[in-house]
Scaffold this motif. Structure first.
Motif, PDB file in Angstrom:
ATOM      1  N   UNK A 244       0.874  -1.169   0.000  1.00  0.00           N
ATOM      2  CA  UNK A 244       0.000   0.000   0.000  1.00  0.00           C
ATOM      3  C   UNK A 244       0.921   1.232   0.000  1.00  0.00           C
ATOM      4  N   UNK A 245       1.143   1.808  -1.186  1.00  0.00           N
ATOM      5  CA  UNK A 245       2.153   2.860  -1.310  1.00  0.00           C
ATOM      6  C   UNK A 245       1.765   4.128  -0.549  1.00  0.00           C
ATOM      7  N   UNK A 246       0.494   4.568  -0.561  1.00  0.00           N
ATOM      8  CA  UNK A 246       0.167   5.727   0.281  1.00  0.00           C
ATOM      9  C   UNK A 246       0.472   5.491   1.761  1.00  0.00           C
ATOM     10  N   UNK A 247       0.232   4.267   2.233  1.00  0.00           N
ATOM     11  CA  UNK A 247       0.545   3.960   3.631  1.00  0.00           C
ATOM     12  C   UNK A 247       2.056   3.978   3.854  1.00  0.00           C
ATOM     13  N   UNK A 248       2.802   3.448   2.893  1.00  0.00           N
ATOM     14  CA  UNK A 248       4.262   3.471   3.000  1.00  0.00           C
ATOM     15  C   UNK A 248       4.779   4.910   3.008  1.00  0.00           C
ATOM     16  N   UNK A 249       4.213   5.744   2.131  1.00  0.00           N
ATOM     17  CA  UNK A 249       4.636   7.139   2.088  1.00  0.00           C
ATOM     18  C   UNK A 249       4.270   7.867   3.371  1.00  0.00           C
ATOM     19  N   UNK A 250       3.138   7.486   3.953  1.00  0.00           N
ATOM     20  CA  UNK A 250       2.736   8.074   5.231  1.00  0.00           C
ATOM     21  C   UNK A 250       3.772   7.787   6.308  1.00  0.00           C
ATOM     22  N   UNK A 251       4.302   6.568   6.298  1.00  0.00           N
ATOM     23  CA  UNK A 251       5.349   6.207   7.267  1.00  0.00           C
ATOM     24  C   UNK A 251       6.637   6.978   6.983  1.00  0.00           C
ATOM     25  N   UNK A 252       6.970   7.166   5.708  1.00  0.00           N
ATOM     26  CA  UNK A 252       8.137   7.976   5.364  1.00  0.00           C
ATOM     27  C   UNK A 252       7.999   9.386   5.936  1.00  0.00           C
ATOM     28  N   UNK A 253       6.826   9.962   5.735  1.00  0.00           N
ATOM     29  CA  UNK A 253       6.572  11.324   6.229  1.00  0.00           C
ATOM     30  C   UNK A 253       6.716  11.377   7.742  1.00  0.00           C
ATOM     31  N   UNK A 254       6.248  10.325   8.432  1.00  0.00           N
ATOM     32  CA  UNK A 254       6.369  10.281   9.888  1.00  0.00           C
ATOM     33  C   UNK A 254       7.834  10.207  10.311  1.00  0.00           C
ATOM     34  N   UNK A 333     -11.480  17.674  28.677  1.00  0.00           N
ATOM     35  CA  UNK A 333     -11.289  16.636  27.664  1.00  0.00           C
ATOM     36  C   UNK A 333     -10.223  17.006  26.640  1.00  0.00           C
ATOM     37  N   UNK A 334     -10.049  18.305  26.395  1.00  0.00           N
ATOM     38  CA  UNK A 334      -9.062  18.730  25.401  1.00  0.00           C
ATOM     39  C   UNK A 334      -7.644  18.379  25.828  1.00  0.00           C
ATOM     40  N   UNK A 335      -7.426  18.193  27.125  1.00  0.00           N
ATOM     41  CA  UNK A 335      -6.070  17.958  27.629  1.00  0.00           C
ATOM     42  C   UNK A 335      -5.835  16.510  28.059  1.00  0.00           C
ATOM     43  N   UNK A 336      -6.740  15.625  27.688  1.00  0.00           N
ATOM     44  CA  UNK A 336      -6.581  14.222  28.078  1.00  0.00           C
ATOM     45  C   UNK A 336      -5.353  13.584  27.444  1.00  0.00           C
ATOM     46  N   UNK A 337      -4.946  14.095  26.274  1.00  0.00           N
ATOM     47  CA  UNK A 337      -3.810  13.494  25.564  1.00  0.00           C
ATOM     48  C   UNK A 337      -2.461  13.904  26.148  1.00  0.00           C
ATOM     49  N   UNK A 338      -2.450  14.938  27.000  1.00  0.00           N
ATOM     50  CA  UNK A 338      -1.171  15.475  27.484  1.00  0.00           C
ATOM     51  C   UNK A 338      -0.643  14.619  28.634  1.00  0.00           C
ATOM     52  N   UNK A 339       0.517  13.972  28.474  1.00  0.00           N
ATOM     53  CA  UNK A 339       1.069  13.166  29.570  1.00  0.00           C
ATOM     54  C   UNK A 339       1.571  14.039  30.709  1.00  0.00           C
ATOM     55  N   UNK A 387       0.575  10.040  19.049  1.00  0.00           N
ATOM     56  CA  UNK A 387      -0.814   9.724  19.383  1.00  0.00           C
ATOM     57  C   UNK A 387      -1.743  10.854  18.974  1.00  0.00           C
ATOM     58  N   UNK A 388      -1.329  12.082  19.243  1.00  0.00           N
ATOM     59  CA  UNK A 388      -2.163  13.229  18.892  1.00  0.00           C
ATOM     60  C   UNK A 388      -2.371  13.306  17.390  1.00  0.00           C
ATOM     61  N   UNK A 389      -1.304  13.074  16.626  1.00  0.00           N
ATOM     62  CA  UNK A 389      -1.429  13.094  15.173  1.00  0.00           C
ATOM     63  C   UNK A 389      -2.347  11.984  14.681  1.00  0.00           C
ATOM     64  N   UNK A 394      -5.996  12.713   9.340  1.00  0.00           N
ATOM     65  CA  UNK A 394      -6.518  11.707   8.429  1.00  0.00           C
ATOM     66  C   UNK A 394      -5.443  10.658   8.146  1.00  0.00           C
ATOM     67  N   UNK A 395      -5.816   9.386   8.197  1.00  0.00           N
ATOM     68  CA  UNK A 395      -4.829   8.314   8.078  1.00  0.00           C
ATOM     69  C   UNK A 395      -4.214   8.231   6.686  1.00  0.00           C
ATOM     70  N   UNK A 396      -4.948   8.599   5.650  1.00  0.00           N
ATOM     71  CA  UNK A 396      -4.425   8.500   4.287  1.00  0.00           C
ATOM     72  C   UNK A 396      -3.487   9.647   3.957  1.00  0.00           C
ATOM     73  N   UNK A 397      -3.878  10.864   4.284  1.00  0.00           N
ATOM     74  CA  UNK A 397      -3.123  12.037   3.847  1.00  0.00           C
ATOM     75  C   UNK A 397      -2.202  12.626   4.904  1.00  0.00           C
ATOM     76  N   UNK A 398      -2.460  12.337   6.171  1.00  0.00           N
ATOM     77  CA  UNK A 398      -1.698  12.968   7.234  1.00  0.00           C
ATOM     78  C   UNK A 398      -2.130  14.395   7.510  1.00  0.00           C
ATOM     79  N   UNK A 399      -3.195  14.864   6.832  1.00  0.00           N
ATOM     80  CA  UNK A 399      -3.708  16.215   7.064  1.00  0.00           C
ATOM     81  C   UNK A 399      -4.768  16.184   8.156  1.00  0.00           C
ATOM     82  N   UNK A 400      -5.128  17.376   8.647  1.00  0.00           N
ATOM     83  CA  UNK A 400      -6.136  17.468   9.689  1.00  0.00           C
ATOM     84  C   UNK A 400      -7.468  16.909   9.207  1.00  0.00           C
ATOM     85  N   UNK A 401      -8.216  16.337  10.145  1.00  0.00           N
ATOM     86  CA  UNK A 401      -9.538  15.829   9.815  1.00  0.00           C
ATOM     87  C   UNK A 401     -10.535  16.979   9.693  1.00  0.00           C
ATOM     88  N   UNK A 402     -11.757  16.640   9.272  1.00  0.00           N
ATOM     89  CA  UNK A 402     -12.793  17.633   8.984  1.00  0.00           C
ATOM     90  C   UNK A 402     -13.019  18.594  10.158  1.00  0.00           C
TER      91      UNK A 402
END
Length: 550
Positions: A244-254, A333-339, A387-389, A394-402
Motif C-alpha cells: 500500500x504505497x500511500x501507507x508506506x509514504x505516510x510512514x516515510x513522512x512520519x 477533555x481537550x487535555x486528556x492526551x497530554x502526559x 498519538x495526537x497526530x 486523516x490516516x491517508x493524507x496525514x492532514x487534519x480531519x474535517x
C-alpha cells in the motif's frame, strides 16, 4: 465463615502455592548461578567474559524482580545488589576493550568544541535529536528486484513529491550510494538473484554509515522472524506485498517529521523557582520549548496559550498539590492526551502509586540526572505527538480531519479580526474523481488523493493549515493572505497537479482540480460564512468548466 473470608483464604493459599513452587525453582537456579560464576572466573577471553557477565546480570535482574514478588524480600534485595555489581564489572570490562576507541572519539569531539566555562561546573546534558533544516525534495532509494513493482513505486513516490530512484541489483545501489546518500532507503527482503537478503544487505550498510538511514522494509514474508530481523537492523516500517504505497509514504513522512519536527513543548510546574529554572535550562538545551508555571491557579490560561505536549509537575506544592492539579487538568477533555510526569523526592511506592492512580502517567524521583530527565520527557513527548497526530489527522493524507480543520479556520478568522490582517480559505476538489475509482480502482484513487495532499504540504507555508474536508475535497487556511494572493498560490498548485502522471493497471492518466477562494474581506465574523463563500466559489469553478480557481 463468610464467602469473602473463604475467597481471601483461597487466594492466600494460591499465593502460598506459588511461593512454594518458586522455592523449589530456587533449589535449581541458585546452584546454577554459582556454577556460572565459577565458569566466569575460569574464562580468559575478555569478549567471552563480557558475554557471560551479561548473562549473569540478566539472571540476577530477573531474580531481583521475582523474589520479592513471591515473598523472598531479602533474597530479592541481595540479587539487586549483585545485579548492580555486575553492571559495574561489565562497564569496566567493556571500557578496557573499547577504551582506545572511546579515547579517540572523545579527542575528536574535544577538537570540535569551544569551552567558555569550566565543564566540571556546568555539565552539558545529553541532547535529544536536533531538528534538521527543511529540504525541498527528499531523495529515496528503492532496492526491488522486480522491475514493474520497483518502477511503479518510484513513479508514485515521485508524484508524492519525492525524488525516488529504483535499483534492481545491490551493485547498482552501492554505486549510487558512493555518489550520494539518500534521505531514506526502501529495501525488499526477497532478492533471489543476490547472495544476500535485503535485510542482510541493509544491516551491513547501516554499520558502514556514520548515521543510520531511515529504513523501510517490503516483503512477501509476514512472519515474526522477519519482523524481528527487520527491527534488529533498525527498520522503521514493515510492509507486505502488494504494498500500500500511500501507507508506506505516510510512514516515510512520519520518519522525516520525527527527525525535523517542531520542538516538543514542555510545561514545568514547580513552586521551587530555582529548580524549575534548572529543569528548563536542561530541556531547552535538548531543543525543547519550555515554559514555567509557579502558580497553579494560572493553569487554564497557560494550557490554552502554550498547548504543552508534556507537563512536568511537582508533587508537593503549597495550597494545591501536584495530584490535585493533575486531576483539574484531566477534567478538561481537550487535555486528556497530554502526559503528566510527576517530579518528587517521594520514594514511598504506595504514595507514588496513589498519585498516578488519581491522575498522571509517570513518576520521576528527585534527584534526577540531566540525561535521565531529558530521556523521560523526550520519550513521553514523542509518544504524545504520535498519538495526537493519529487522533487528529486523516490516516491517508496525514492532514487534519474535517472537524480539526474547521476549528483551525475559526481560530484564524478570530486572529485576523483582532489583528486587522487578512486571512483566506480555499476549498479544493478533484475533478471527476469517481471516474478515477471506477476506471482504475480505489488504490489508484488513494494515490491521487495522497499526491494532492503532499503537493499542498510542500507548496504552502508552515503557518498555513491543511485538512481533508471530505473524500476528495480539501480545505486550506491561509493566515495573513489576501484573496488575490490565495488565488495565485492555489492556481499554481492546480497547474502542477495537472502535470502529474499516474500509473494504474498498465495505463497512464492525469487528473485536474477545481478550487474556490474566500477571504475575511468577504465576510463578517462568522467562520461558517467564510467556508460557505469558499464552497460557493468552488461550485462556480465546477460548473464553469472545472480545472480552474474562482
Amino acid at each position: 465463615m463468610s464467602k469473602g473470608d473463604t475467597a481471601a483464604n483461597t487466594l492466600q493459599q494460591h499465593l502460598q502455592q506459588l511461593s512454594d513452587a518458586f522455592a523449589l525453582r530456587l533449589q535449581e537456579e541458585l546452584p546454577a548461578l554459582g556454577q556460572s560464576a565459577e565458569r566466569l572466573l575460569q574464562t580468559a577471553d575478555p569478549q567471552e567474559q563480557v558475554q557471560q557477565l551479561q548473562s549473569l546480570r540478566d539472571q540476577l535482574h530477573k531474580l531481583a524482580g521475582t523474589a520479592g514478588t513471591f515473598g523472598f524480600s531479602s533474597l530479592g534485595q541481595r540479587a539487586r545488589e549483585l545485579e548492580l555489581d555486575a553492571d559495574q564489572w561489565l562497564h569496566t570490562l567493556q571500557q578496557e576493550q573499547q577504551g582506545l576507541q572511546a579515547f579517540s572519539h572523545s579527542l575528536q569531539l574535544l577538537a570540535k568544541q569551544e569551552f567558555q566555562s569550566d565543564p566540571k561546573q556546568m555539565p552539558a546534558p545529553q541532547k535529544a535529536p536536533l531538528t534538521k533544516p527543511m529540504q525541498s525534495t527528499r531523495r529515496i532509494y528503492i532496492l526491488e528486484d522486480q522491475l514493474a513493482i520497483g518502477e511503479n513505486m518510484r513513479q508514485t513516490l515521485n508524484n508524492f513529491g519525492y525524488q525516488a530512484e529504483h535499483f534492481s541489483r545491490i551493485a547498482e545501489l552501492d554505486a549510487a550510494l558512493q555518489q550520494q546518500l539518500p534521505d531514506a532507503l526502501i529495501v525488499d527482503v526477497n532478492l533471489p538473484d543476490e547472495s544476500l537478503t535485503g535485510l542482510q544487505y541493509a544491516a551491513g550498510l547501516q554499520e558502514r554509515l556514520a548515521e543510520p538511514l531511515p529504513l523501510l522494509v517490503i516483503t512477501t514474508q509476514n512472519d515474526f522472524a522477519t519482523h524481528l530481523e527487520a527491527v534488529r537492523v533498525g527498520a522503521m516500517g514493515f510492509f507486505t506485498k502488494p504494498v500500500d504505497i500511500p501507507q508506506l509514504e505516510n510512514r516515510l513522512e512520519r520518519c522525516f517529521s520525527q527527525q525535523q519536527g517542531e520542538p516538543y513543548r514542555v510545561l514545568v510546574i514547580d513552586d521551587d523557582r530555582e529548580l524549575a529554572s534548572r529543569f528548563s535550562l536542561i530541556l531547552r538545551g535538548a531543543n525543547m520549548r519550555v515554559e514555567m508555571l509557579y502558580e497553579p491557579a494560572e493553569i487554564f490560561a497557560r494550557m490554552r496559550d502554550f498547548n504543552p505536549e508534556v507537563i512536568l509537575l511537582d508533587v508537593n506544592m503549597p495550597d494545591c498539590t501536584g495530584p490535585e492539579l493533575a486531576q483539574i487538568i484531566r477534567m478538561n477533555d481537550e487535555w486528556l492526551r497530554v502526559p503528566i510526569i510527576y517530579l518528587s523526592a517521594e520514594t514511598d511506592i504506595n504514595r507514588q502509586m496513589s498519585a498516578l492512580i488519581k491522575a498522571g502517567d509517570d513518576f520521576v524521583t528527585k534527584p534526577i540526572s540531566d540525561n535521565a530527565l531529558v530521556a523521560a520527557v523526550f520519550s513521553r513527548a514523542q509518544r504524545a505527538r504520535l498519538l495526537s497526530n493519529a487522533l487528529s489527522r486523516d490516516s491517508l493524507t496525514g492532514l487534519l480531519k474535517h472537524a480539526d480543520i474547521k476549528e483551525q479556520a475559526a481560530v484564524e478568522l478570530e486572529r485576523a479580526l483582532r489583528s486587522g490582517k487578512p486571512a483566506s480559505v480555499g476549498m479544493l476538489d478533484i475533478d471527476f474523481f469517481k471516474k478515477v475509482n471506477d476506471n482504475y480502482g480505489h488504490a489508484a484513487g488513494d494515490n491521487v488523493i495522497r499526491a494532492l495532499a503532499n503537493l499542498l504540504r510542500q507548496r504552502l507555508r508552515r503557518i498555513d493549515s491543511l485538512g481533508r474536508y471530505g473524500g476528495e475535497e480539501f480545505l486550506v487556511v491561509l493566515p495573513d493572505c489576501t484573496a488575490e494572493q490565495a488565488w495565485g498560490v492555489l492556481d499554481e498548485i492546480r497547474q502542477r497537479f495537472a502535470e502529474l502522471t499516474f500509473i494504474a493497471s498498465g495505463s497512464e492518466f492525469s487528473v485536474t482540480l477545481s478550487a474556490g477562494v474566500a477571504s475575511t474581506a468577504d465576510t463578517s465574523n462568522s467562520a461558517s460564512e467564510l467556508l460557505e463563500k469558499a464552497d460557493q466559489a468552488l461550485y462556480a469553478a465546477k460548473h464553469g468548466g472545472r480545472n480552474q480557481v474562482r
